[in-house]
Design a protein around this motif. Structure first.
Motif, mmCIF file in Angstrom:
data_model
loop_
_atom_site.group_PDB
_atom_site.id
_atom_site.type_symbol
_atom_site.label_atom_id
_atom_site.label_comp_id
_atom_site.label_asym_id
_atom_site.label_seq_id
_atom_site.Cartn_x
_atom_site.Cartn_y
_atom_site.Cartn_z
ATOM 1 N N ASP A 1 0.821 -1.210 0.000
ATOM 2 C CA ASP A 1 0.000 0.000 0.000
ATOM 3 C C ASP A 1 0.859 1.265 0.000
ATOM 4 O O ASP A 1 2.079 1.204 -0.114
ATOM 5 C CB ASP A 1 -1.012 -0.022 1.162
ATOM 6 N N VAL A 2 0.201 2.403 0.153
ATOM 7 C CA VAL A 2 0.892 3.691 0.055
ATOM 8 C C VAL A 2 1.945 3.853 1.153
ATOM 9 O O VAL A 2 3.015 4.425 0.934
ATOM 10 C CB VAL A 2 -0.140 4.844 0.055
ATOM 11 N N ARG A 3 1.680 3.313 2.347
ATOM 12 C CA ARG A 3 2.670 3.412 3.435
ATOM 13 C C ARG A 3 3.915 2.598 3.075
ATOM 14 O O ARG A 3 5.038 3.049 3.290
ATOM 15 C CB ARG A 3 2.046 2.903 4.738
ATOM 16 N N ASP A 4 3.717 1.404 2.520
ATOM 17 C CA ASP A 4 4.867 0.601 2.075
ATOM 18 C C ASP A 4 5.702 1.375 1.057
ATOM 19 O O ASP A 4 6.928 1.356 1.113
ATOM 20 C CB ASP A 4 4.391 -0.703 1.432
ATOM 21 N N ARG A 5 5.006 2.031 0.130
ATOM 22 C CA ARG A 5 5.736 2.770 -0.915
ATOM 23 C C ARG A 5 6.479 3.966 -0.322
ATOM 24 O O ARG A 5 7.606 4.255 -0.718
ATOM 25 C CB ARG A 5 4.769 3.215 -2.019
ATOM 26 N N GLU A 6 5.860 4.657 0.629
ATOM 27 C CA GLU A 6 6.540 5.803 1.256
ATOM 28 C C GLU A 6 7.779 5.346 2.031
ATOM 29 O O GLU A 6 8.835 5.979 1.966
ATOM 30 C CB GLU A 6 5.575 6.539 2.197
ATOM 31 N N ILE A 7 7.632 4.244 2.755
ATOM 32 C CA ILE A 7 8.773 3.719 3.514
ATOM 33 C C ILE A 7 9.859 3.226 2.551
ATOM 34 O O ILE A 7 11.047 3.445 2.778
ATOM 35 C CB ILE A 7 8.304 2.598 4.478
ATOM 36 N N GLY A 8 9.434 2.605 1.459
ATOM 37 C CA GLY A 8 10.399 2.149 0.456
ATOM 38 C C GLY A 8 11.185 3.305 -0.126
ATOM 39 O O GLY A 8 12.410 3.233 -0.286
ATOM 40 N N ARG A 9 10.498 4.408 -0.413
ATOM 41 C CA ARG A 9 11.175 5.586 -0.970
ATOM 42 C C ARG A 9 12.171 6.166 0.041
ATOM 43 O O ARG A 9 13.268 6.554 -0.330
ATOM 44 C CB ARG A 9 10.149 6.672 -1.350
ATOM 45 N N LEU A 10 11.772 6.212 1.308
ATOM 46 C CA LEU A 10 12.671 6.737 2.346
ATOM 47 C C LEU A 10 13.951 5.895 2.412
ATOM 48 O O LEU A 10 15.065 6.435 2.421
ATOM 49 C CB LEU A 10 11.966 6.719 3.710
ATOM 50 N N GLY A 11 13.786 4.571 2.443
ATOM 51 C CA GLY A 11 14.946 3.681 2.512
ATOM 52 C C GLY A 11 15.833 3.799 1.286
ATOM 53 O O GLY A 11 17.062 3.856 1.400
ATOM 54 N N ASP A 12 15.210 3.866 0.110
ATOM 55 C CA ASP A 12 15.989 3.984 -1.132
ATOM 56 C C ASP A 12 16.746 5.314 -1.162
ATOM 57 O O ASP A 12 17.889 5.383 -1.601
ATOM 58 C CB ASP A 12 15.073 3.883 -2.357
ATOM 59 N N TYR A 13 16.102 6.354 -0.697
ATOM 60 C CA TYR A 13 16.707 7.691 -0.670
ATOM 61 C C TYR A 13 17.959 7.685 0.210
ATOM 62 O O TYR A 13 19.010 8.197 -0.179
ATOM 63 C CB TYR A 13 15.660 8.673 -0.122
ATOM 64 N N ILE A 14 17.847 7.057 1.377
ATOM 65 C CA ILE A 14 18.996 6.985 2.292
ATOM 66 C C ILE A 14 20.085 6.084 1.699
ATOM 67 O O ILE A 14 21.269 6.424 1.711
ATOM 68 C CB ILE A 14 18.539 6.474 3.680
ATOM 69 N N GLY A 15 19.677 4.941 1.154
ATOM 70 C CA GLY A 15 20.647 3.999 0.602
ATOM 71 C C GLY A 15 21.391 4.548 -0.604
ATOM 72 O O GLY A 15 22.602 4.345 -0.742
ATOM 73 N N ILE B 1 -10.632 -0.559 2.867
ATOM 74 C CA ILE B 1 -9.970 0.620 2.284
ATOM 75 C C ILE B 1 -8.762 0.246 1.422
ATOM 76 O O ILE B 1 -8.097 1.126 0.876
ATOM 77 C CB ILE B 1 -9.566 1.653 3.371
ATOM 78 N N GLY B 2 -8.466 -1.036 1.330
ATOM 79 C CA GLY B 2 -7.417 -1.490 0.409
ATOM 80 C C GLY B 2 -5.997 -1.201 0.869
ATOM 81 O O GLY B 2 -5.136 -0.851 0.068
ATOM 82 N N PRO C 1 -2.380 9.268 7.446
ATOM 83 C CA PRO C 1 -2.804 8.840 6.109
ATOM 84 C C PRO C 1 -2.926 10.017 5.153
ATOM 85 O O PRO C 1 -3.033 11.169 5.588
ATOM 86 C CB PRO C 1 -4.169 8.202 6.362
ATOM 87 N N SER C 2 -2.918 9.709 3.863
ATOM 88 C CA SER C 2 -3.164 10.751 2.865
ATOM 89 C C SER C 2 -4.610 11.213 3.002
ATOM 90 O O SER C 2 -5.445 10.532 3.621
ATOM 91 C CB SER C 2 -2.933 10.190 1.464
ATOM 92 N N LEU C 3 -4.914 12.350 2.390
ATOM 93 C CA LEU C 3 -6.282 12.863 2.441
ATOM 94 C C LEU C 3 -7.261 11.863 1.828
ATOM 95 O O LEU C 3 -8.346 11.618 2.355
ATOM 96 C CB LEU C 3 -6.336 14.202 1.689
ATOM 97 N N GLU C 4 -6.832 11.241 0.729
ATOM 98 C CA GLU C 4 -7.702 10.272 0.059
ATOM 99 C C GLU C 4 -7.985 9.072 0.976
ATOM 100 O O GLU C 4 -9.130 8.620 1.084
ATOM 101 C CB GLU C 4 -7.037 9.802 -1.237
ATOM 102 N N MET C 5 -6.940 8.584 1.648
ATOM 103 C CA MET C 5 -7.148 7.442 2.535
ATOM 104 C C MET C 5 -8.016 7.831 3.728
ATOM 105 O O MET C 5 -8.839 7.048 4.200
ATOM 106 C CB MET C 5 -5.808 6.883 3.024
ATOM 107 N N ALA C 6 -7.840 9.071 4.199
ATOM 108 C CA ALA C 6 -8.654 9.552 5.315
ATOM 109 C C ALA C 6 -10.141 9.554 4.925
ATOM 110 O O ALA C 6 -11.004 9.140 5.700
ATOM 111 C CB ALA C 6 -8.204 10.948 5.726
ATOM 112 N N PHE C 7 -10.429 9.998 3.685
ATOM 113 C CA PHE C 7 -11.823 9.975 3.211
ATOM 114 C C PHE C 7 -12.333 8.544 3.071
ATOM 115 O O PHE C 7 -13.493 8.256 3.383
ATOM 116 C CB PHE C 7 -11.936 10.712 1.862
#
Lengths: 155, 77
Positions: free
Chosen positions: A87-101, B30-31, B47-53
């Motif tokens: 999900d989006v959290r996984d992608r954000e964490i992945g970007r943070l790790g890649d950025y540091i690496g 919410i996927g 969460p992002s605004l979209e996820m919050a909605f």
């Protein structure tokens, strides 16, 4: 057992499991490489030690080990679709790790370029590149694991 | 500079008010992963605004019944 692990917060997403595996593999592969090269030196100057085969086996072995471990730990996982997706959290964490690496990859490349221009031996150039690759993998995955266990930094 | 989030939420209370909906059920709705729902609920992830909605829609309530920001209640009056 899985309920206890889940309650303790130790049930992971696929991406977090992958970060742990890659961290462990990177540390083990570099430690094995160092042990082999130091053994090859056998009291002689390090730059005369054989390193190329050990380096290639270390890099190839770590890639293969990471793939196999991810397949083994990913197979037969239970849980709903929500435990398998990214999900989006996984992608954000992945970007943070890649950025540091990635910063360590750049440091390694610049260091190797300067060492080549200064006429350093190939042993040291190859090793500084590999050291920075290993540092990139270790620190990038440490950042991911910390973000998964704690929270994402907000700047 | 790392700053802690000031956003709080009532997801846990809303889940229990909806027949003890599990974190996994909310995650499926919410996927996202169950771990993401846990992180949001514990205030470790904003969460992002979209996820919050999407979360608000899952509970069929307005977004400000799910997420709260210090000072927003006084400003609303």
């Amino acid at each position: 057992m899985s309920k206890i692990l889940y309650a303790a917060g130790w049930v992971m997403t696929l991406r977090e499991r992958r970060a742990w595996i890659r961290l462990a593999v990177a540390v083990a592969a570099y430690a094995a490489y160092l042990a082999v090269v130091l053994g090859n030196a056998g009291g002689r100057p390090l730059a005369q030690a054989g390193y190329a085969a050990a380096l290639l086996w270390s890099v190839g072995g770590s890639v293969a080990a990471a793939v196999v471990l991810e397949m083994i730990t990913g197979a037969g996982r239970r849980g709903g679709a929500s435990s398998r997706l990214t999900d989006v959290r996984d992608r954000e964490i992945g970007r943070l790790g890649d950025y540091i690496g990635q910063s360590f990859v750049v440091i390694g490349a610049v260091a190797a370029m300067l060492m080549a221009m200064a006429g350093w031996e190939r042993f040291w150039i190859a090793n500084v590149i590999y050291l920075c690759f290993a540092a990139s993998a270790v620190l990038g995955n440490v950042a991911k694991v910390l973000a998964y266990r704690g929270s994402l930094p907000q700047w | 500079m790392v700053k802690p989030t000031r956003v709080t939420n009532s997801i846990r209370a809303l889940r229990f008010a909806r027949g003890e909906m599990t974190q996994a059920e909310l995650a499926d709705l919410i996927g996202v992963t169950r771990q993401t729902v846990i992180a949001i609920e514990q205030g470790r992830y904003s969460p992002s605004l979209e996820m919050a909605f999407q979360i608000a829609h899952a509970f069929k309530v307005p977004i400000d019944e799910v997420f709260h920001y210090p000072g927003s209640e006084q400003e609303a009056r």
